[in-house]
Design a protein around this motif. Structure first.
Motif, PDB file in Angstrom:
ATOM      1  N   ASN A  55       0.796  -1.222   0.000  1.00  0.00           N
ATOM      2  CA  ASN A  55       0.000   0.000   0.000  1.00  0.00           C
ATOM      3  C   ASN A  55       0.831   1.276   0.000  1.00  0.00           C
ATOM      4  O   ASN A  55       0.313   2.341  -0.315  1.00  0.00           O
ATOM      5  CB  ASN A  55      -0.961   0.016   1.199  1.00  0.00           C
ATOM      6  N   TYR A 154      -8.566   3.265 -18.710  1.00  0.00           N
ATOM      7  CA  TYR A 154      -8.320   1.861 -18.410  1.00  0.00           C
ATOM      8  C   TYR A 154      -7.269   1.287 -19.345  1.00  0.00           C
ATOM      9  O   TYR A 154      -7.290   1.558 -20.544  1.00  0.00           O
ATOM     10  CB  TYR A 154      -9.621   1.066 -18.523  1.00  0.00           C
ATOM     11  N   ASN A 298     -10.523   1.203  11.859  1.00  0.00           N
ATOM     12  CA  ASN A 298     -11.686   1.816  11.231  1.00  0.00           C
ATOM     13  C   ASN A 298     -11.943   3.227  11.746  1.00  0.00           C
ATOM     14  O   ASN A 298     -13.075   3.610  12.036  1.00  0.00           O
ATOM     15  CB  ASN A 298     -12.927   0.937  11.424  1.00  0.00           C
TER      16      ASN A 298
ATOM     17  N   GLN B 175     -16.987  12.061   2.525  1.00  0.00           N
ATOM     18  CA  GLN B 175     -18.092  11.950   3.464  1.00  0.00           C
ATOM     19  C   GLN B 175     -19.027  13.160   3.529  1.00  0.00           C
ATOM     20  O   GLN B 175     -20.103  13.077   4.090  1.00  0.00           O
ATOM     21  CB  GLN B 175     -17.547  11.600   4.854  1.00  0.00           C
ATOM     22  N   ASP B 202     -15.734   1.174   7.395  1.00  0.00           N
ATOM     23  CA  ASP B 202     -16.520   2.304   6.915  1.00  0.00           C
ATOM     24  C   ASP B 202     -15.534   3.431   6.634  1.00  0.00           C
ATOM     25  O   ASP B 202     -15.305   4.294   7.462  1.00  0.00           O
ATOM     26  CB  ASP B 202     -17.504   2.664   8.039  1.00  0.00           C
ATOM     27  N   GLN B 203     -14.875   3.358   5.466  1.00  0.00           N
ATOM     28  CA  GLN B 203     -13.804   4.296   5.150  1.00  0.00           C
ATOM     29  C   GLN B 203     -14.082   4.961   3.809  1.00  0.00           C
ATOM     30  O   GLN B 203     -14.588   4.319   2.905  1.00  0.00           O
ATOM     31  CB  GLN B 203     -12.480   3.536   5.038  1.00  0.00           C
ATOM     32  N   PRO B 204     -13.728   6.234   3.664  1.00  0.00           N
ATOM     33  CA  PRO B 204     -13.911   6.863   2.356  1.00  0.00           C
ATOM     34  C   PRO B 204     -12.738   6.584   1.429  1.00  0.00           C
ATOM     35  O   PRO B 204     -11.581   6.676   1.830  1.00  0.00           O
ATOM     36  CB  PRO B 204     -13.984   8.355   2.703  1.00  0.00           C
ATOM     37  N   ASP B 206     -12.449   8.292  -1.362  1.00  0.00           N
ATOM     38  CA  ASP B 206     -12.193   9.552  -2.058  1.00  0.00           C
ATOM     39  C   ASP B 206     -12.347   9.423  -3.576  1.00  0.00           C
ATOM     40  O   ASP B 206     -11.645  10.086  -4.318  1.00  0.00           O
ATOM     41  CB  ASP B 206     -10.768  10.024  -1.701  1.00  0.00           C
ATOM     42  N   TYR B 207     -13.240   8.571  -4.018  1.00  0.00           N
ATOM     43  CA  TYR B 207     -13.482   8.318  -5.445  1.00  0.00           C
ATOM     44  C   TYR B 207     -12.200   7.903  -6.173  1.00  0.00           C
ATOM     45  O   TYR B 207     -12.044   8.163  -7.359  1.00  0.00           O
ATOM     46  CB  TYR B 207     -14.089   9.543  -6.138  1.00  0.00           C
ATOM     47  N   ASP B 208     -11.266   7.285  -5.451  1.00  0.00           N
ATOM     48  CA  ASP B 208      -9.984   6.927  -6.039  1.00  0.00           C
ATOM     49  C   ASP B 208      -9.807   5.412  -5.966  1.00  0.00           C
ATOM     50  O   ASP B 208      -9.921   4.809  -4.900  1.00  0.00           O
ATOM     51  CB  ASP B 208      -8.866   7.648  -5.284  1.00  0.00           C
ATOM     52  N   SER B 209      -9.522   4.813  -7.131  1.00  0.00           N
ATOM     53  CA  SER B 209      -9.451   3.355  -7.174  1.00  0.00           C
ATOM     54  C   SER B 209      -8.286   2.810  -6.341  1.00  0.00           C
ATOM     55  O   SER B 209      -8.405   1.763  -5.710  1.00  0.00           O
ATOM     56  CB  SER B 209      -9.331   2.888  -8.627  1.00  0.00           C
ATOM     57  N   GLU B 210      -7.154   3.519  -6.310  1.00  0.00           N
ATOM     58  CA  GLU B 210      -6.004   3.021  -5.544  1.00  0.00           C
ATOM     59  C   GLU B 210      -6.302   3.050  -4.046  1.00  0.00           C
ATOM     60  O   GLU B 210      -5.964   2.121  -3.315  1.00  0.00           O
ATOM     61  CB  GLU B 210      -4.753   3.842  -5.889  1.00  0.00           C
ATOM     62  N   LYS B 211      -6.987   4.104  -3.587  1.00  0.00           N
ATOM     63  CA  LYS B 211      -7.362   4.185  -2.168  1.00  0.00           C
ATOM     64  C   LYS B 211      -8.339   3.047  -1.845  1.00  0.00           C
ATOM     65  O   LYS B 211      -8.210   2.396  -0.807  1.00  0.00           O
ATOM     66  CB  LYS B 211      -8.004   5.555  -1.916  1.00  0.00           C
ATOM     67  N   ARG B 213      -8.487   0.226  -3.315  1.00  0.00           N
ATOM     68  CA  ARG B 213      -7.714  -1.017  -3.314  1.00  0.00           C
ATOM     69  C   ARG B 213      -6.978  -1.200  -1.994  1.00  0.00           C
ATOM     70  O   ARG B 213      -6.985  -2.284  -1.395  1.00  0.00           O
ATOM     71  CB  ARG B 213      -6.705  -1.007  -4.469  1.00  0.00           C
ATOM     72  N   GLN B 214      -6.358  -0.114  -1.521  1.00  0.00           N
ATOM     73  CA  GLN B 214      -5.594  -0.191  -0.271  1.00  0.00           C
ATOM     74  C   GLN B 214      -6.490  -0.558   0.908  1.00  0.00           C
ATOM     75  O   GLN B 214      -6.143  -1.425   1.715  1.00  0.00           O
ATOM     76  CB  GLN B 214      -4.896   1.143   0.010  1.00  0.00           C
ATOM     77  N   ILE B 215      -7.631   0.116   1.002  1.00  0.00           N
ATOM     78  CA  ILE B 215      -8.539  -0.158   2.127  1.00  0.00           C
ATOM     79  C   ILE B 215      -9.002  -1.614   2.058  1.00  0.00           C
ATOM     80  O   ILE B 215      -8.967  -2.347   3.045  1.00  0.00           O
ATOM     81  CB  ILE B 215      -9.746   0.800   2.094  1.00  0.00           C
ATOM     82  N   TRP B 233     -19.085   4.578  -6.692  1.00  0.00           N
ATOM     83  CA  TRP B 233     -18.767   4.913  -8.093  1.00  0.00           C
ATOM     84  C   TRP B 233     -17.994   3.763  -8.706  1.00  0.00           C
ATOM     85  O   TRP B 233     -16.949   3.377  -8.177  1.00  0.00           O
ATOM     86  CB  TRP B 233     -17.957   6.206  -8.154  1.00  0.00           C
ATOM     87  N   ASN B 235     -16.002   3.485 -11.139  1.00  0.00           N
ATOM     88  CA  ASN B 235     -14.600   3.726 -11.491  1.00  0.00           C
ATOM     89  C   ASN B 235     -13.661   3.674 -10.286  1.00  0.00           C
ATOM     90  O   ASN B 235     -12.461   3.505 -10.449  1.00  0.00           O
ATOM     91  CB  ASN B 235     -14.457   5.076 -12.184  1.00  0.00           C
TER      92      ASN B 235
END
Lengths: 335, 335
Positions: A55, A154, A298, B175, B202-204, B206-211, B213-215, B233, B235
């Motif tokens: 990560n 993509y 969390n 959020q 329950d984590q945001p 941020d509309y980011d795919s990498e974030k 993935r990490q969570i 979303w 994407n």
């Protein structure tokens, strides 16, 4: 003034055993690691430690590139822009009839050109790096924004090696982690053992003296930005492998500041000439442990940011107490 | 005789020529009034960012209407910058368009400016993201229902007898966004109705795919028996899908999200990154909004803010069985 210098020198003599910022951050990381291992149920498992490293692979790679530039008394705020636009450009090329391999190569060329232009602005036009790279970041991202309509691009399907660097493992270690360590090692060796690496330190420590001594200050500076751009591009390819696409909106996120934070936190002074890849690794690992632990617990987003900032501020404050600024350590260019 | 024949011929020709003149008077009822009321009107759209698939769908549809019926359509893109958004809004108020379309970044930021615009006599349509200021019209998602649909999907899957566990994850966007707040409300209702469901993270993202993935990667380490993930979303949730795929748990973890219905979502379903996408069909939202815009223009007598209408667009459940055709549009099809 003279007495100040004298006082500072006296202080140093009285304090033969010196704790560096790197040491402070390492200690905090170690304490957090132990606390989380005891308190959090599945923190100390092989899977979680590898996930933790995976990560921070992108953040760490960008920080290695940034650290490289900061050692040379520069700063590269274009890294995230270069990363997203370079990879987005390559993906776009791949949809225009190029094979993905060719597209990646052409993308690398574009990225190197971006680094070259930034480097020339700083080394030849002598624009201060913070302004030159801030402006270049806007130019690069803006150019990308005009060229690609969508934020999210993509990668083409069925690229075996891309999937491999994203989700493959070698001897149980994720390939992304291996790539991160490989890049870090490469830059560390480069800085330490090559003539160019020593030039970076020399010109970072005192650019004017370096130039007077006959070092090729300008080419060294330009090449630094080319290399950091290429590292950013490599990080972008890794990111594409991880999530099968790239989100160019990362440019608008706080990622570039997180990168800078990791560098400064690890103990690379913005005044240049000091520190190395080891500092970056320490900073990266601390941030990784923090994020991982807080995700497991969390914590809400707001409290995560608060805790992260407080711990980082604490590390910087502690360093200021342990290593007070004096005429010797505070140089011009220190922000 | 010849003269008589010629006269008849000329008269016949004249009569025949006269027929189309009668045809010209045929008119589709109300068309002329419609054309006149739309002609040379001005519509300004202030989006969040034009880089998102939903925005591209909306503007493609509105531009088509504008070209066909002769009104002017402008997009002023603040590119995710709320300060730039406020400036764009103030600029639009000064320009006094006939209709203003706004996509809010959150429920508060534009609230006052929207009131001002309304007082200045501009009719305002809010699209998909609401503000606490209610204006002439809102066209978009019923976000609470969206939260209920996604939560309900996970409740069905994870409370089934053969479910791996009753553990679910909510990957928010940001959020403070209206969509997030309302979706969370819907999810909370489902959680209250199904107390056995366990919300483990329950984590945001941020509309980011990498974030995302990490969570997901971290959560999967803690809860290897995780049953479902819901997001906001498509994407971004491809990142969650990448983490699940990398862990080899694609048959165990159900990933539910929502999106504009672009073909990229269908591709992600095909690749096994997503399981269910609740498609809010951005092109149909845009057509409904276009109807609303034309109604504003056809009734200039009604003052701005005199009516407050809400219309919730369609939501289609898309999975591997129907990820084709109209559920997966491309921009070119909409133009």
């Amino acid at each position: 003034m003279a007495s100040n210098v004298q006082g500072a020198r006296d202080g140093k003599v009285k304090q033969p055993f010196k704790i560096s910022q790197e040491g402070v951050v390492t200690a905090i990381a170690a304490i957090l690691f132990v606390v989380f291992s005891v308190v959090l149920d599945k923190f100390l498992t092989q899977g979680n430690i590898l996930a933790l490293l995976k990560n921070v692979a992108i953040l760490g790679m960008l920080a290695v590139g940034m650290g490289f530039v900061v050692v040379g008394r520069g700063i590269d705020l274009t890294m995230v822009a270069v990363m997203v636009v370079g990879v987005a450009f390559a993906i776009w090329l791949a949809t225009q009839g190029f094979t993905f391999g060719q597209a990646i190569a052409v993308g690398a060329l574009l990225v190197a050109c971006c680094g070259l232009v930034t480097g020339v602005l700083i080394a030849v036009a002598e624009v201060p790096p913070i302004f030159a790279t801030l402006a270049m970041a806007s130019v690069i991202y803006g150019g990308g924004r005009v060229a690609f309509n969508s934020d999210v691009l993509y990668a083409p399907d069925g690229i075996g090696w891309l999937t491999f660097i994203g989700s493959g493992t070698v001897l149980g270690i994720p390939v992304s982690v291996i790539i991160f360590f490989a890049v870090a090692t490469l830059i560390a060796l480069f800085l330490r053992f090559t003539r160019f690496g020593r030039f970076v330190y020399a010109s970072g420590d005192n650019p004017d003296t370096a130039r007077t001594m006959g070092l090729p200050a300008r080419p060294v500076l330009i090449l630094q930005y080319v290399i950091s751009a290429l590292i950013a591009y490599a990080a972008g390819i890794l990111l594409t492998g991880l999530v099968s696409g790239i989100n160019t909106r990362l440019y608008n996120s706080t990622l570039i500041y997180d990168v800078l934070l990791v560098v400064v936190l690890g103990g690379i002074s913005l005044s240049g000439g000091q520190g190395g890849v080891r500092n970056v690794m320490v900073g990266t690992v601390l941030v990784g442990i923090l994020i991982n632990g807080m995700t497991i617990m969390n914590f809400s987003y707001t409290s995560q940011n608060l805790i992260k900032s407080v711990i980082l501020l604490g590390a910087l404050a502690l360093d200021a107490v342990i290593n007070p600024r004096d005429e010797q350590t505070s140089q011009s260019g220190d922000i | 005789m010849i003269f008589k024949k010629m006269t008849v011929a000329v008269l016949t020709a004249a009569m025949l020529a006269g027929l189309p003149a009668v045809a010209k008077e045929i008119e589709q009822v109300g068309r002329q009034t419609y054309l006149e009321s739309l002609k040379d009107k001005r519509v300004i759209f202030i989006p969040l960012s034009q880089g998102m698939d939903l925005n591209q769908a909306w503007t493609a549809v509105w531009q088509r209407h504008a070209d066909r019926y002769g009104f002017e359509f402008q997009v002023r893109d603040p590119n995710m910058d709320t300060a730039a958004g406020i400036r764009a809004l103030q600029g639009a108020i000064a320009d006094r368009p006939d209709v203003l379309i706004v996509q809010n970044p959150d429920i508060q930021t534009y609230a006052r400016a929207l009131k001002q615009a309304q007082q200045a006599g501009i009719k305002i349509l809010q699209i998909n993201m609401q503000s606490i200021t209610q204006t002439d019209s809102y066209v978009g998602n019923d976000w609470i229902e969206m939260g209920r649909l996604e939560g309900g999907e996970l409740a069905r899957t994870c409370l089934a007898p053969d479910a791996p566990s009753k553990k679910i994850v909510w990957l928010a966007g940001v959020q403070t966004g209206a969509a997030n707040i309302y979706m969370r409300k819907g999810l909370d209702e489902i959680l209250a109705e199904n107390p056995e469901l366990e919300l483990v993270s329950d984590q945001p993202a941020d509309y980011d795919s990498e974030k995302a993935r990490q969570i997901t990667e971290t959560v999967l380490q803690q809860h290897p028996d995780l049953c479902g993930i819901m997001g906001i979303w498509d994407n971004a949730e491809v990142g969650a899908g990448a983490a699940v795929l990398a862990a080899g748990k694609q048959d165990q973890v159900t990933i539910v999200t929502n999106g504009a219905g672009a073909h990229t979502a269908c591709d992600s379903i095909d690749k096994g990154l997503l399981d269910v996408v609740y498609n809010f069909n951005a092109p149909i939202q845009a057509e409904i909004a276009a109807q609303q815009i034309s109604e504003f223009m056809q009734h200039p007598d009604r003052p701005a803010g005199s009516e407050k209408t809400v219309f919730f667009g369609p939501i289609t459940r898309v999975d591997a069985s129907n990820a084709t055709g109209r559920n997966c549009w491309t921009i070119d099809q909409l133009k």
